[in-house]
Design a protein around this motif. Structure first.
Motif, mmCIF file in Angstrom:
data_model
loop_
_atom_site.group_PDB
_atom_site.id
_atom_site.type_symbol
_atom_site.label_atom_id
_atom_site.label_comp_id
_atom_site.label_asym_id
_atom_site.label_seq_id
_atom_site.Cartn_x
_atom_site.Cartn_y
_atom_site.Cartn_z
ATOM 1 N N SER A 15 -46.038 6.573 2.143
ATOM 2 C CA SER A 15 -45.688 6.851 0.762
ATOM 3 C C SER A 15 -46.609 6.075 -0.170
ATOM 4 O O SER A 15 -47.106 4.999 0.174
ATOM 5 C CB SER A 15 -44.239 6.432 0.506
ATOM 6 N N THR A 17 -45.518 4.765 -2.820
ATOM 7 C CA THR A 17 -44.682 3.664 -3.278
ATOM 8 C C THR A 17 -43.601 3.417 -2.234
ATOM 9 O O THR A 17 -43.079 4.372 -1.652
ATOM 10 C CB THR A 17 -44.027 3.957 -4.644
ATOM 11 N N TYR A 19 -40.689 2.310 -2.916
ATOM 12 C CA TYR A 19 -39.388 2.326 -3.577
ATOM 13 C C TYR A 19 -38.969 3.756 -3.895
ATOM 14 O O TYR A 19 -39.001 4.206 -5.039
ATOM 15 C CB TYR A 19 -39.438 1.477 -4.849
ATOM 16 N N ILE A 20 -38.578 4.482 -2.853
ATOM 17 C CA ILE A 20 -38.138 5.861 -3.001
ATOM 18 C C ILE A 20 -36.662 5.947 -2.634
ATOM 19 O O ILE A 20 -36.248 5.517 -1.562
ATOM 20 C CB ILE A 20 -38.965 6.814 -2.123
ATOM 21 N N HIS A 26 -37.735 10.677 4.236
ATOM 22 C CA HIS A 26 -38.880 10.081 3.553
ATOM 23 C C HIS A 26 -38.456 9.145 2.429
ATOM 24 O O HIS A 26 -39.296 8.739 1.627
ATOM 25 C CB HIS A 26 -39.798 11.173 3.015
ATOM 26 N N SER A 27 -37.182 8.800 2.354
ATOM 27 C CA SER A 27 -36.659 7.891 1.342
ATOM 28 C C SER A 27 -36.262 6.583 2.003
ATOM 29 O O SER A 27 -35.507 6.575 2.974
ATOM 30 C CB SER A 27 -35.453 8.512 0.638
ATOM 31 N N HIS A 53 -38.807 5.508 -7.606
ATOM 32 C CA HIS A 53 -38.767 6.963 -7.681
ATOM 33 C C HIS A 53 -37.451 7.462 -7.092
ATOM 34 O O HIS A 53 -37.113 7.146 -5.949
ATOM 35 C CB HIS A 53 -39.964 7.561 -6.946
ATOM 36 N N LYS A 55 -34.929 10.632 -6.201
ATOM 37 C CA LYS A 55 -34.832 12.071 -5.934
ATOM 38 C C LYS A 55 -33.447 12.594 -6.312
ATOM 39 O O LYS A 55 -32.470 11.840 -6.307
ATOM 40 C CB LYS A 55 -35.088 12.330 -4.448
ATOM 41 N N GLN A 76 -36.684 12.693 -10.951
ATOM 42 C CA GLN A 76 -37.394 13.951 -10.731
ATOM 43 C C GLN A 76 -36.723 15.076 -11.513
ATOM 44 O O GLN A 76 -36.400 16.124 -10.983
ATOM 45 C CB GLN A 76 -37.460 14.270 -9.243
#
Length: 200
Positions: A15, A17, A19-20, A26-27, A53, A55, A76
């Motif tokens: 990633s 970043t 921080y997702i 993928h988080s 970020h 979602k 988002q």
């Protein structure tokens, strides 16, 4: 890093970043607060900003989030919802971008304390669902809450958009508002300055 299938080969996924926040593989985090805590532990500051970020999630993120200098919450779009309060009380600059914020029995945006706090809001939907939405209560004349290109919506009687008892200010630029809750309650300024430019 995660292993993913790309064109028939196995590769590492990295990633841009760490921080997702989301519910997929993928988080790295499932709550906004956990991502913020890690970013703070990693030294978030104005000189070392950390973008969180976020979602979209079914039914949104039901939590209260405390931000500090260098934390930027990035959603988002309007389907990314925080049901709860985003607050800041320390000196420095933080921002909220591209999110929907809904009250959950309390304010959804708040500045408190006595520091020169700058909590900037960009391109957000702010819903006063069951409580007044915004509270600017810092005792510092240097505390500011610039709100830009955002939308306010009052959804219940007896509530309003903001309470302001601060020595600082709130500014609204290119914002609009609506009221389906039939509330006639006025927003409150008992101190400080409210600046409104090019708003509907």
């Amino acid at each position: 890093a995660f292993w993913v299938q790309l064109d028939g080969t196995i590769s590492n996924y990295f990633s841009l970043t760490p921080y997702i926040v989301g519910t997929d593989i993928h988080s790295e985090f499932t709550t906004v607060s956990a991502a913020v805590a890690q970013a703070i532990a990693d030294g978030a500051s104005l000189a070392n900003p950390k973008n969180i970020h976020i979602k979209p999630k079914l039914n949104g993120y039901v939590e209260n989030v405390v931000v500090v200098d260098g934390i930027n919450l990035v959603g988002q779009g309007d389907q990314t919802v925080i049901h709860g309060k985003v607050s800041m009380s320390t000196a420095g600059e933080a921002s909220i971008n591209n999110l929907t914020l809904r009250t959950n029995g309390d304010y959804c945006l708040e500045i408190t304390g006595a520091a020169a706090t700058d909590l900037t809001v960009f391109n957000c939907n702010i819903y006063a669902t069951d409580h007044t939405a915004i509270n600017q209560a810092s005792t510092s004349p240097g505390s500011i809450m610039p709100i830009n290109n955002s939308f306010y919506f009052i959804e219940a009687p007896g509530i309003t958009v903001w309470d302001m008892t601060s020595a600082g200010f709130i500014s609204q630029v290119d914002c609009s508002s609506g009221n389906i809750g039939a509330s006639t309650m006025p927003s409150n300024n008992s101190a400080g300055v409210m600046q409104i430019f090019n708003c509907l």
